[in-house]
Design a protein around this motif. Sequence first.
Motif, PDB file in Angstrom:
ATOM      1  N   ALA A  83     -44.890 -28.766   9.359  1.00  0.00           N
ATOM      2  CA  ALA A  83     -46.252 -28.014   9.250  1.00  0.00           C
ATOM      3  C   ALA A  83     -46.252 -27.397   9.002  1.00  0.00           C
ATOM      4  O   ALA A  83     -46.938 -27.046   7.474  1.00  0.00           O
ATOM      5  CB  ALA A  83     -47.840 -28.929  10.324  1.00  0.00           C
ATOM      6  N   GLU A  84     -45.604 -26.128  10.216  1.00  0.00           N
ATOM      7  CA  GLU A  84     -46.408 -25.562   9.360  1.00  0.00           C
ATOM      8  C   GLU A  84     -45.320 -24.594   8.496  1.00  0.00           C
ATOM      9  O   GLU A  84     -44.684 -23.242   7.780  1.00  0.00           O
ATOM     10  CB  GLU A  84     -46.178 -23.822  10.653  1.00  0.00           C
ATOM     11  CG  GLU A  84     -46.266 -22.429  11.188  1.00  0.00           C
ATOM     12  CD  GLU A  84     -46.436 -22.131  12.109  1.00  0.00           C
ATOM     13  OE1 GLU A  84     -46.367 -20.543  12.312  1.00  0.00           O
ATOM     14  OE2 GLU A  84     -47.444 -23.115  12.786  1.00  0.00           O
ATOM     15  N   LYS A  85     -43.753 -24.440   8.523  1.00  0.00           N
ATOM     16  CA  LYS A  85     -42.781 -24.413   7.516  1.00  0.00           C
ATOM     17  C   LYS A  85     -43.674 -24.995   5.745  1.00  0.00           C
ATOM     18  O   LYS A  85     -42.742 -23.816   4.957  1.00  0.00           O
ATOM     19  CB  LYS A  85     -41.601 -24.854   7.236  1.00  0.00           C
ATOM     20  CG  LYS A  85     -40.740 -24.579   8.307  1.00  0.00           C
ATOM     21  CD  LYS A  85     -39.124 -25.221   9.190  1.00  0.00           C
ATOM     22  CE  LYS A  85     -38.365 -24.844   7.166  1.00  0.00           C
ATOM     23  NZ  LYS A  85     -37.814 -23.165   7.446  1.00  0.00           N
ATOM     24  N   SER A  86     -44.399 -26.310   5.988  1.00  0.00           N
ATOM     25  CA  SER A  86     -44.634 -26.362   3.940  1.00  0.00           C
ATOM     26  C   SER A  86     -46.329 -25.398   4.311  1.00  0.00           C
ATOM     27  O   SER A  86     -46.926 -25.260   2.970  1.00  0.00           O
ATOM     28  CB  SER A  86     -45.840 -27.598   4.608  1.00  0.00           C
ATOM     29  OG  SER A  86     -46.815 -27.591   5.190  1.00  0.00           O
ATOM     30  N   GLY A  87     -46.480 -24.916   5.260  1.00  0.00           N
ATOM     31  CA  GLY A  87     -47.912 -23.897   4.875  1.00  0.00           C
ATOM     32  C   GLY A  87     -49.145 -24.018   5.808  1.00  0.00           C
ATOM     33  O   GLY A  87     -49.920 -23.318   5.560  1.00  0.00           O
ATOM     34  N   VAL A  88     -48.608 -25.210   6.410  1.00  0.00           N
ATOM     35  CA  VAL A  88     -50.031 -25.678   7.074  1.00  0.00           C
ATOM     36  C   VAL A  88     -49.980 -24.983   8.657  1.00  0.00           C
ATOM     37  O   VAL A  88     -48.943 -25.630   9.257  1.00  0.00           O
ATOM     38  CB  VAL A  88     -50.650 -26.928   6.600  1.00  0.00           C
ATOM     39  CG1 VAL A  88     -51.839 -27.076   7.926  1.00  0.00           C
ATOM     40  CG2 VAL A  88     -50.765 -27.180   5.422  1.00  0.00           C
ATOM     41  N   ILE A  89     -50.940 -25.061   9.282  1.00  0.00           N
ATOM     42  CA  ILE A  89     -49.935 -24.230  10.805  1.00  0.00           C
ATOM     43  C   ILE A  89     -51.568 -25.815  11.355  1.00  0.00           C
ATOM     44  O   ILE A  89     -52.877 -25.803  11.578  1.00  0.00           O
ATOM     45  CB  ILE A  89     -51.529 -23.384  11.677  1.00  0.00           C
ATOM     46  CG1 ILE A  89     -50.525 -22.053  10.419  1.00  0.00           C
ATOM     47  CG2 ILE A  89     -51.383 -22.445  12.961  1.00  0.00           C
ATOM     48  CD1 ILE A  89     -51.390 -20.626  10.972  1.00  0.00           C
ATOM     49  N   ASN A  90     -50.659 -26.328  11.974  1.00  0.00           N
ATOM     50  CA  ASN A  90     -51.113 -27.166  12.983  1.00  0.00           C
ATOM     51  C   ASN A  90     -51.097 -26.599  14.289  1.00  0.00           C
ATOM     52  O   ASN A  90     -50.528 -27.063  15.470  1.00  0.00           O
ATOM     53  CB  ASN A  90     -50.623 -28.721  12.220  1.00  0.00           C
ATOM     54  CG  ASN A  90     -51.230 -29.613  13.322  1.00  0.00           C
ATOM     55  OD1 ASN A  90     -52.161 -29.518  13.642  1.00  0.00           O
ATOM     56  ND2 ASN A  90     -50.708 -30.813  12.771  1.00  0.00           N
ATOM     57  N   ILE A  91     -52.117 -26.580  15.213  1.00  0.00           N
ATOM     58  CA  ILE A  91     -52.405 -25.896  16.557  1.00  0.00           C
ATOM     59  C   ILE A  91     -53.064 -26.633  17.705  1.00  0.00           C
ATOM     60  O   ILE A  91     -53.070 -27.167  18.414  1.00  0.00           O
ATOM     61  CB  ILE A  91     -53.387 -24.505  16.537  1.00  0.00           C
ATOM     62  CG1 ILE A  91     -54.667 -24.803  16.608  1.00  0.00           C
ATOM     63  CG2 ILE A  91     -52.401 -23.712  16.001  1.00  0.00           C
ATOM     64  CD1 ILE A  91     -55.377 -23.987  17.004  1.00  0.00           C
ATOM     65  N   GLY A  92     -53.212 -28.687  16.898  1.00  0.00           N
ATOM     66  CA  GLY A  92     -54.191 -29.853  17.427  1.00  0.00           C
ATOM     67  C   GLY A  92     -53.200 -30.520  17.614  1.00  0.00           C
ATOM     68  O   GLY A  92     -53.256 -31.742  17.952  1.00  0.00           O
ATOM     69  N   LEU A  93     -51.976 -29.624  17.474  1.00  0.00           N
ATOM     70  CA  LEU A  93     -50.335 -30.830  18.385  1.00  0.00           C
ATOM     71  C   LEU A  93     -50.872 -31.490  19.449  1.00  0.00           C
ATOM     72  O   LEU A  93     -50.978 -32.322  19.997  1.00  0.00           O
ATOM     73  CB  LEU A  93     -49.098 -30.234  18.633  1.00  0.00           C
ATOM     74  CG  LEU A  93     -48.511 -29.644  17.087  1.00  0.00           C
ATOM     75  CD1 LEU A  93     -47.507 -29.028  17.696  1.00  0.00           C
ATOM     76  CD2 LEU A  93     -48.078 -30.301  16.218  1.00  0.00           C
ATOM     77  N   GLU A  94     -51.791 -30.772  20.555  1.00  0.00           N
ATOM     78  CA  GLU A  94     -51.946 -31.265  22.070  1.00  0.00           C
ATOM     79  C   GLU A  94     -52.586 -32.467  21.746  1.00  0.00           C
ATOM     80  O   GLU A  94     -52.872 -33.667  22.214  1.00  0.00           O
ATOM     81  CB  GLU A  94     -52.640 -30.504  22.270  1.00  0.00           C
ATOM     82  CG  GLU A  94     -53.520 -30.462  24.241  1.00  0.00           C
ATOM     83  CD  GLU A  94     -52.058 -30.344  25.286  1.00  0.00           C
ATOM     84  OE1 GLU A  94     -52.830 -30.412  26.386  1.00  0.00           O
ATOM     85  OE2 GLU A  94     -51.119 -29.485  24.760  1.00  0.00           O
ATOM     86  N   GLY A  95     -53.977 -32.400  20.842  1.00  0.00           N
ATOM     87  CA  GLY A  95     -54.313 -33.681  20.407  1.00  0.00           C
ATOM     88  C   GLY A  95     -54.119 -34.860  19.628  1.00  0.00           C
ATOM     89  O   GLY A  95     -54.417 -35.552  20.225  1.00  0.00           O
ATOM     90  N   LEU A  96     -53.019 -34.465  19.337  1.00  0.00           N
ATOM     91  CA  LEU A  96     -52.236 -35.928  18.914  1.00  0.00           C
ATOM     92  C   LEU A  96     -51.796 -36.398  20.236  1.00  0.00           C
ATOM     93  O   LEU A  96     -51.591 -37.538  20.058  1.00  0.00           O
ATOM     94  CB  LEU A  96     -51.423 -35.244  17.528  1.00  0.00           C
ATOM     95  CG  LEU A  96     -51.778 -34.698  16.420  1.00  0.00           C
ATOM     96  CD1 LEU A  96     -51.200 -33.559  15.114  1.00  0.00           C
ATOM     97  CD2 LEU A  96     -52.853 -35.429  16.192  1.00  0.00           C
ATOM     98  N   LEU A  97     -50.736 -35.610  21.083  1.00  0.00           N
ATOM     99  CA  LEU A  97     -50.473 -35.796  22.041  1.00  0.00           C
ATOM    100  C   LEU A  97     -51.637 -36.925  22.810  1.00  0.00           C
ATOM    101  O   LEU A  97     -51.184 -37.933  23.387  1.00  0.00           O
ATOM    102  CB  LEU A  97     -49.572 -34.932  22.727  1.00  0.00           C
ATOM    103  CG  LEU A  97     -48.553 -33.981  21.826  1.00  0.00           C
ATOM    104  CD1 LEU A  97     -47.784 -32.914  22.751  1.00  0.00           C
ATOM    105  CD2 LEU A  97     -47.081 -35.234  22.559  1.00  0.00           C
ATOM    106  N   ILE A  98     -52.285 -36.692  22.873  1.00  0.00           N
ATOM    107  CA  ILE A  98     -53.452 -36.717  23.430  1.00  0.00           C
ATOM    108  C   ILE A  98     -53.394 -38.577  23.294  1.00  0.00           C
ATOM    109  O   ILE A  98     -53.740 -39.575  23.836  1.00  0.00           O
ATOM    110  CB  ILE A  98     -54.762 -36.065  24.076  1.00  0.00           C
ATOM    111  CG1 ILE A  98     -53.966 -35.026  24.824  1.00  0.00           C
ATOM    112  CG2 ILE A  98     -55.733 -36.821  24.645  1.00  0.00           C
ATOM    113  CD1 ILE A  98     -55.067 -33.782  25.360  1.00  0.00           C
TER     114      ILE A  98
END
Length: 372
Positions: A83-98
């Motif tokens: 995600a981030e190397k493509s230019g999108v910062i995804n700090i919602g990884l925690e929510g995806l795991l839950i």
Amino acid sequence: MSSAPAASGGLETIYEWYEKVGRIPRLVIGSLLVAAVFGAVINVTMPGTRASTVVGIFDTSFVESTLRIAVPIVFAGLGGIFAEKSGVINIGLEGLLIISAFTAVAVTHLVSGGSAASQSTVWIGLFAGVLASTLLALVFAVLVIEFRADQIIAGLAVWLVGLGLGPFLSIVIWGSVNSASISTLNTVTVPGLSQIPVLGPIVFDASPIVILMLVTIVASWFVLNHTSFGRWIEASGENPSALDTAGVDVHRVRYVGVILSGVLSGFGGAGLVVGRAGRFIGSGQTMIAGDGFIAITTYLFGNYNPIGTAAAGILFAGLDALQIRLQQIAFIPAPTELIRLVPYVSVIIVLAFVGYTRVPSEAGEHYESGEE
């Protein structure tokens, strides 16, 4: 008055030396400091503990436990890279795991009718968790790519959705934020190879989720470094206008990067429950307990390299497994709160010595075709 310039010059000399020392030597220095921290903790909290007792902690079962603990961290960290190397910062990884962890348990429970689930049912639950995480990541992608929403705020929203929705639906199904127990995936044993000393029990007699994690690490490294898609991902985060000029749809590349973060995080969250825990725990910060945010730290630690990211995730998992083992040493009881801090303090020390991580120049920036 002359002492100030001298002090300043000394600091500059230390800084220049620090910059010249390679990343790996700094990592070694940091690791030695981590060892010193553990030694100090053991000496203060458990005086009289024999060195042989501490060394004995690091057996095959310790490594197996470390790899199982690393599953959600490593998978989410690898997803965050795409995600981030493509230019999108995804700090919602925690929510995806839950959300993936909850969905995997819920689907397995519902399909099995509440009775002991077959292995095929558990696999269905696993892929249902991956699908749920992927769909949530897709919603996030639409918000930040199509509607140009702030990526940090949208990522926090994803986390809060998972944090609230998982326990709420758990109450709806089981009457409690904690689910009923489900069956987990059986260990995969490779005849012959599982008998190899040390390596055999760890790699060839392990949970299929752990094996999948190890394969995914290598596959991610290969895709990012040796395929056209990997070059597109990097260009999308570094110079999207050049990628656009070359005829590649930047939005499409970013969509795929974010969706991959959802897929991989889904395997991390769902893999945690069907591979190890066997239930969803929704109390407090849920059973994920910050692993998604630790995952962000791992790919920064690894400088967006899948191998380095995996090493960082396994390092933290090993520290976590170690603090659990330390509490089980039958000498003078150690303060639980102090030992639980050791993994976090140790990671901070190592991060401080690894050095600067270069973030993709266009990470967090919106892009429209034709922009300069």
